[in-house]
Scaffold this motif. Structure first.
Motif, short mmCIF file in Angstrom:
data_model
loop_
_atom_site.label_atom_id
_atom_site.label_comp_id
_atom_site.label_asym_id
_atom_site.label_seq_id
_atom_site.Cartn_x
_atom_site.Cartn_y
_atom_site.Cartn_z
N ASP A 128 -61.70 -47.38 4.45
CA ASP A 128 -62.09 -46.18 5.20
C ASP A 128 -61.02 -45.81 6.22
OD1 ASP A 128 -64.42 -46.03 3.74
OD2 ASP A 128 -65.65 -47.03 5.27
N ALA A 132 -58.95 -42.36 6.41
CA ALA A 132 -58.92 -41.58 7.66
C ALA A 132 -57.49 -41.29 8.08
CB ALA A 132 -59.68 -42.33 8.76
N ARG A 136 -58.81 -38.11 5.03
CA ARG A 136 -59.82 -38.10 3.97
C ARG A 136 -60.96 -39.05 4.32
NH1 ARG A 136 -58.35 -33.82 0.48
NH2 ARG A 136 -56.12 -33.57 0.93
N SER A 137 -62.05 -38.91 3.60
CA SER A 137 -63.19 -39.83 3.74
C SER A 137 -63.81 -40.00 2.36
CB SER A 137 -64.23 -39.26 4.72
OG SER A 137 -64.86 -38.12 4.16
N ARG A 138 -64.79 -40.87 2.28
CA ARG A 138 -65.46 -41.09 0.99
C ARG A 138 -66.17 -39.84 0.49
NH1 ARG A 138 -66.93 -47.06 -0.15
NH2 ARG A 138 -65.80 -48.19 1.47
N GLN A 139 -66.51 -38.94 1.40
CA GLN A 139 -67.25 -37.75 1.01
C GLN A 139 -66.39 -36.76 0.22
OE1 GLN A 139 -67.81 -39.30 4.12
NE2 GLN A 139 -69.61 -40.07 3.00
#
Length: 247
Positions: A128, A132, A136-139
């Motif tokens: 994560d 970041a 970006r993120s997992r979403q």
């Protein structure tokens, strides 16, 4: 000794040899050593041939669903995927089609079984942070793995990689990402050149049934946790990944 006294040495020797012959011992010395304590090996079971020849492998590209949602369902329920016998728990890919970045790791870690998601625990926290760092993120990524279950001992052998890589290329075509981030040596070896992980020098192309997609290989977070000195190299790979990528 009693037999020798009653019948004589010659008769006793002949009787002893006859007894061993009946027991199956026909010579005293062999050219090769024998481990008499080793359990007997069961004869190999021969799988009966089907009337139409060999049955098609379930992971063969022409047997795979051609829709991403159907492919997810197939990974979830099909009893005969390549890794079905390794574990009963399948950790599935997550994310939307046409994502800017598709992340591919090798296989689930033990912590992933507890959460039901890839890259959990300390590996997940580091991953994560990596996302970041590039905004970006997992979403907004698509996260997947070559194998949806954990192999025995966490080891993917070459024959496993060949089958799983073919399926992953089909998967990439369905997910249709803009770029690929390949995490770990096994993932890299399955989909890119062998030395691309050691010397990240720019984006390379991964072929799939619908064309090609730019890709970069990086160390898996589990490796980086043990070898923090490799983080600088992974940071360079992430910079290549987002170069000229629309935000």
């Amino acid at each position: 000794m009693r037999g020798i006294v009653q019948n004589g040495p010659a008769d006793a020797a002949e009787s002893l040899l006859s007894w061993w012959a009946l027991a199956g011992v026909d010579h005293a010395v062999n050219e090769l050593p024998v481990n008499w304590l080793r359990p007997a090996v069961a004869p190999a079971r021969v799988r009966p041939a089907s009337p139409g020849g060999d049955a098609p492998r379930v992971d063969r590209p022409d047997a795979l669903p051609n829709d991403l949602s159907a492919f997810h369902a197939w990974l979830t329920t099909h009893p005969s995927i390549h890794e079905a016998g390794w574990s009963s728990q399948r950790i599935l890919p997550a994310g939307a089609q046409n994502a800017a970045i598709m992340v591919i790791c090798d296989l689930p870690d033990p912590e992933d079984a507890e959460t039901g998601t890839l890259l959990s625990g300390n590996c997940g926290a580091l991953f994560d942070a990596m996302m970041a760092a590039i905004g970006r993120s997992r979403q907004d990524i698509y996260l997947s793995s070559l194998s949806v279950t954990r192999a025995p001992g966490g080891i993917l052998h070459d024959q496993d990689l060949e089958i799983l890589a073919t399926r992953m290329r089909h998967h990439i075509a369905l997910a249709a990402p803009q770029r690929l981030l390949l995490l770990g040596e096994k993932t890299n070896r399955a989909l890119l050149a062998a030395d691309s992980l050691e010397r990240p020098s720019g984006l390379q192309s991964v072929n799939h049934p619908a064309g090609t997609v730019p890709a970069i290989a990086s160390r898996h977070p589990r490796f980086l946790l043990k070898h923090p000195e490799a983080k600088a190299q992974s940071w360079r790979a992430l910079q290549y990944l987002i170069e000229d990528l629309p935000s």
